[in-house]
Design an enzyme around this catalytic site. Sequence first.
Site, mmCIF file in Angstrom:
data_model
loop_
_atom_site.group_PDB
_atom_site.id
_atom_site.type_symbol
_atom_site.label_atom_id
_atom_site.label_comp_id
_atom_site.label_asym_id
_atom_site.label_seq_id
_atom_site.Cartn_x
_atom_site.Cartn_y
_atom_site.Cartn_z
ATOM 1 N N VAL A 208 7.900 -1.677 -14.943
ATOM 2 C CA VAL A 208 9.109 -1.088 -15.528
ATOM 3 C C VAL A 208 8.744 -0.589 -16.927
ATOM 4 C CG1 VAL A 208 11.486 -1.521 -16.259
ATOM 5 C CG2 VAL A 208 10.586 -2.637 -14.206
ATOM 6 N N HIS B 173 10.987 -8.297 -15.993
ATOM 7 C CA HIS B 173 11.215 -9.584 -15.320
ATOM 8 C C HIS B 173 12.435 -9.481 -14.395
ATOM 9 C CE1 HIS B 173 9.347 -10.975 -19.268
ATOM 10 N NE2 HIS B 173 8.533 -11.522 -18.387
ATOM 11 N N GLY C 114 4.170 -8.908 -11.526
ATOM 12 C CA GLY C 114 4.221 -7.508 -11.921
ATOM 13 C C GLY C 114 2.868 -6.835 -11.813
HETATM 14 P P1 AMP Z 1 5.124 -12.827 -18.512
HETATM 15 O O1 AMP Z 1 6.422 -13.479 -18.860
HETATM 16 O O2 AMP Z 1 4.682 -11.791 -19.477
HETATM 17 O O3 AMP Z 1 4.053 -13.817 -18.114
HETATM 18 O O4 AMP Z 1 5.425 -12.017 -17.178
HETATM 19 C C1 AMP Z 1 5.977 -12.633 -16.046
HETATM 20 C C2 AMP Z 1 5.862 -11.676 -14.883
HETATM 21 O O5 AMP Z 1 6.569 -10.481 -15.171
HETATM 22 C C3 AMP Z 1 4.411 -11.278 -14.597
HETATM 23 O O6 AMP Z 1 4.199 -11.264 -13.196
HETATM 24 C C4 AMP Z 1 4.324 -9.914 -15.195
HETATM 25 O O7 AMP Z 1 3.346 -9.093 -14.570
HETATM 26 C C5 AMP Z 1 5.719 -9.376 -14.942
HETATM 27 N N1 AMP Z 1 6.018 -8.283 -15.866
HETATM 28 C C6 AMP Z 1 5.859 -8.275 -17.216
HETATM 29 N N2 AMP Z 1 6.178 -7.073 -17.727
HETATM 30 C C7 AMP Z 1 6.555 -6.300 -16.680
HETATM 31 C C8 AMP Z 1 7.000 -4.940 -16.550
HETATM 32 N N3 AMP Z 1 7.114 -4.134 -17.605
HETATM 33 N N4 AMP Z 1 7.287 -4.495 -15.308
HETATM 34 C C9 AMP Z 1 7.175 -5.288 -14.217
HETATM 35 N N5 AMP Z 1 6.763 -6.579 -14.279
HETATM 36 C C10 AMP Z 1 6.449 -7.070 -15.484
#
Ligand code: AMP
Length: 287
Positions: free
Chosen positions: A177, A38, A148
């Site tokens: 990441v 994030h 992401g």
């Molecule tokens: P979430 O809180 O899981 O809904 O994720 C919020 C945003 O962070 C989404 O666009 C995800 O794709 C991105 N995201 C989650 N994990 C990662 C990661 N390891 N690397 C890059 N972006 C991520």
Amino acid sequence: MPDLTSSIPELVKVVKTARDSGRSVGFVPTMGALHAGHLKLMQEARRENDFVVVSIFVNPLQFDRKDDLDRYPRTLDADMDMCSTVPVDVVFTPSPSELYPHEQLAFVDVPDLTSHLCGAFRPGHFRGVTTVVAKLFHIVRPDRAYFGEKDAQQLAVIRRMVEDLNMPVAVVGIPTVREPDGLALSSRNKHLTAEQRQLAPLLPQILREAQSRLDKGERSASAISRAIKLMFRKYTELRLEYFEIVEPRTLKAVEHVDGPVLIAGAMWVGATRLIDNMSWPVETETN
Ligand code: AMP
């Protein structure tokens, strides 16, 4: 510390003030339990925009299992600390009743892109995602929104929603990441026991194995898939939910690989479901 608000009218007001003074607005939608993945999205939003909004909302509409929603980690204090290091300008934490004051009757759906991969196993999930992201876009009205590549199907679905519905926002994809052992950072990694955490890197390993077979000239997706499934035989506590080689934009399964593809998988480790994906051919970074 960034401003914090749970109120839609208040958020609309602060963003309007920024926009009226000519500032560009970047937006990072999240479900909280923020980690370095994030952080990368927020940093990129900070680099490209004058004003940065982060939302933290565990969206009930996109959870297909109640136990997953109930045990989703919620860590607002630590999340605020991370947001302040970027720093972001405002953190938006609406309650479910703020975003869904009555039964939601209008939905955004991209059925052709959501009937397979994760969509096949999580009924209603992507409709919940596109609907909440469309609502948040209307509230925040960002110039750019950051997602992401880790959630590749989600990114493809959102890109298509924005394109097909002429939403005035640029969608920016950010590379995944990973931990040093290859495991993609995920809020759900918190659920893993020490033993499960040791086994979890098998997911990126199978994706790399597929990349390496393609590098060596294998072109049959089903041959690769068979080899990958064999790698799971010895692990009784792991279950491969799907492994697919797909066309990156349409997400349709590819049998004979003769161009760029996305290799995607979902795996259960005990009661925790992890997803990951990698592209092929592997893009080499040029400086
Ligand atoms: P979430 O809180 O899981 O809904 O994720 C919020 C945003 O962070 C989404 O666009 C995800 O794709 C991105 N995201 C989650 N994990 C990662 C990661 N390891 N690397 C890059 N972006 C991520």
